[in-house]
Design an enzyme around this catalytic site. Structure first.
Site, PDB file in Angstrom:
ATOM      1  N   HIS A  76       0.837  -1.209   0.000  1.00 25.22           N
ATOM      2  CA  HIS A  76       0.000   0.000   0.000  1.00 25.22           C
ATOM      3  C   HIS A  76       0.871   1.259   0.000  1.00 25.22           C
ATOM      4  O   HIS A  76       1.841   1.359   0.754  1.00 25.22           O
ATOM      5  CB  HIS A  76      -0.894  -0.023   1.238  1.00 25.22           C
ATOM      6  N   ASN A 116      -2.803  -4.919   7.089  1.00 18.58           N
ATOM      7  CA  ASN A 116      -1.449  -4.408   7.310  1.00 18.58           C
ATOM      8  C   ASN A 116      -1.229  -3.141   6.492  1.00 18.58           C
ATOM      9  O   ASN A 116      -1.397  -3.141   5.270  1.00 18.58           O
ATOM     10  CB  ASN A 116      -0.427  -5.477   6.903  1.00 18.58           C
ATOM     11  N   SER A 118       1.343  -1.756   5.464  1.00 19.56           N
ATOM     12  CA  SER A 118       2.402  -1.872   4.476  1.00 19.56           C
ATOM     13  C   SER A 118       2.096  -2.911   3.406  1.00 19.56           C
ATOM     14  O   SER A 118       2.887  -3.111   2.492  1.00 19.56           O
ATOM     15  CB  SER A 118       3.732  -2.241   5.160  1.00 19.56           C
ATOM     16  N   GLU A 119       0.949  -3.563   3.537  1.00 16.43           N
ATOM     17  CA  GLU A 119       0.573  -4.580   2.549  1.00 16.43           C
ATOM     18  C   GLU A 119      -0.672  -4.119   1.786  1.00 16.43           C
ATOM     19  O   GLU A 119      -0.570  -3.304   0.888  1.00 16.43           O
ATOM     20  CB  GLU A 119       0.411  -5.934   3.239  1.00 16.43           C
ATOM     21  N   MET A 120      -1.861  -4.582   2.170  1.00 16.86           N
ATOM     22  CA  MET A 120      -3.056  -4.193   1.431  1.00 16.86           C
ATOM     23  C   MET A 120      -3.726  -2.947   1.998  1.00 16.86           C
ATOM     24  O   MET A 120      -4.550  -2.320   1.339  1.00 16.86           O
ATOM     25  CB  MET A 120      -4.017  -5.385   1.364  1.00 16.86           C
TER      26      MET A 120
END
Length: 286
Positions: A76, A116, A118-120
């Protein structure tokens, strides 16, 4: 078959177990065709991300052996992750999920990347569920897959569906045929490599049906890993004995899932093998 070949097969059979092509069906989340189909759709759906551009398959590309080929994934708002994305293939064989084992099963693992940042990057479970609820096809698919009727669309069931799909991502290999008795399934070179692998002691960690994935181990048992910054499982347990301890990865499809290790620092399989021999066994491999 020569006596040496028979002895190698018997020795290998002590350390490894052939993979069944049939997915597990846990009592808490039975594997059904309807649930698997729903999970497959959710696995590939970017609407589960805040930006609407990322899905589980962004980091676990099924056309690339379940990885993205990057040292650490980009999530993201173009944020780089901290650890290498492991392959999703054969993940159901692992005794825990994530490099540090913080998720006990695939259901727990499936929940985490969606939220998360830093992810989705999804802002909350509620927003994720509301997005899915607005899609009529999904609403019907959830009702067909779970017993709660009109209340079937939930964050828990999103994770259950994704996990059910992931349990089908099994990749039986020639090595499994070898373990089942087909001595010709491996080439002469592969059998020689298997003998070396066993005698070097690689089986201490990489064993069982997953050829790994069944225990935690310190990375740097004999010599320190030169790139080590991540304290591994210590971040979960705060136990000093868990510093630099990680879940042992599976070696299934390992030649297709570079770069290697939790930080993706090692680009080739040959270098990964040499590094492991040095750090874990204290051996300078020729």
């Amino acid at each position: 078959m020569s006596t040496d070949d028979e002895a190698l097969w018997k020795e290998a059979s002590q350390f490894f177990r052939a993979l069944s092509p049939t997915p597990d069906s846990p009592q808490a989340n039975p594997t059904t065709p309807e649930k698997v189909q729903l999970g497959k759709a959710l696995f590939h759906d970017p609407r589960l991300s805040q930006s609407g551009t990322l899905s589980c398959s962004s980091c676990h590309n099924l056309n690339a052996y379940g990885v993205d080929g990057l040292p650490t994934s980009i999530g993201h708002e173009r944020k780089a992750g901290e650890r290498n994305a492991p392959t999703v293939f054969n993940a159901s064989l692992h005794f825990s999920q994530f490099w540090d084992g913080r998720a006990e099963d695939l259901e727990a693992q499936a929940k985490a990347p969606i939220l998360n940042p830093s992810e989705m990057g999804m802002v909350s479970e509620t927003v994720a569920v509301e997005r899915i609820k607005r899609i009529p096809e999904y609403k019907q698919a959830f009702e067909n897959s779970f017993a709660e009727g009109q209340n079937s669309v939930s964050y828990q069931n999103i994770a259950r569906a994704i996990a059910a799909f992931e349990r089908t991502l099994l990749t039986p290999a020639p090595f499994d045929r070898y373990l089942q008795g087909d001595r010709n399934a491996l080439s002469d070179a592969a059998r020689e490599g298997l003998k070396t692998y066993i005698h070097y002691g690689c089986t201490a960690c990489h064993n069982g049906v997953g050829v790994g994935g069944a225990l935690y181990q310190k990375f740097g048992v004999v010599n320190p890993y030169p790139h080590q910054k991540d304290t591994g499982r210590f971040r979960v347990t705060q136990n000093p004995e868990d510093k630099y301890v990680f879940k042992v990865p599976s070696l299934r499809n390992v030649e297709r899932t570079a770069p290697y290790f939790h930080d993706g620092k090692i680009e080739s399989l040959e270098k990964a093998v040499i590094t492991m021999a040095k750090t874990q066994l204290g051996k300078d491999m020729p």
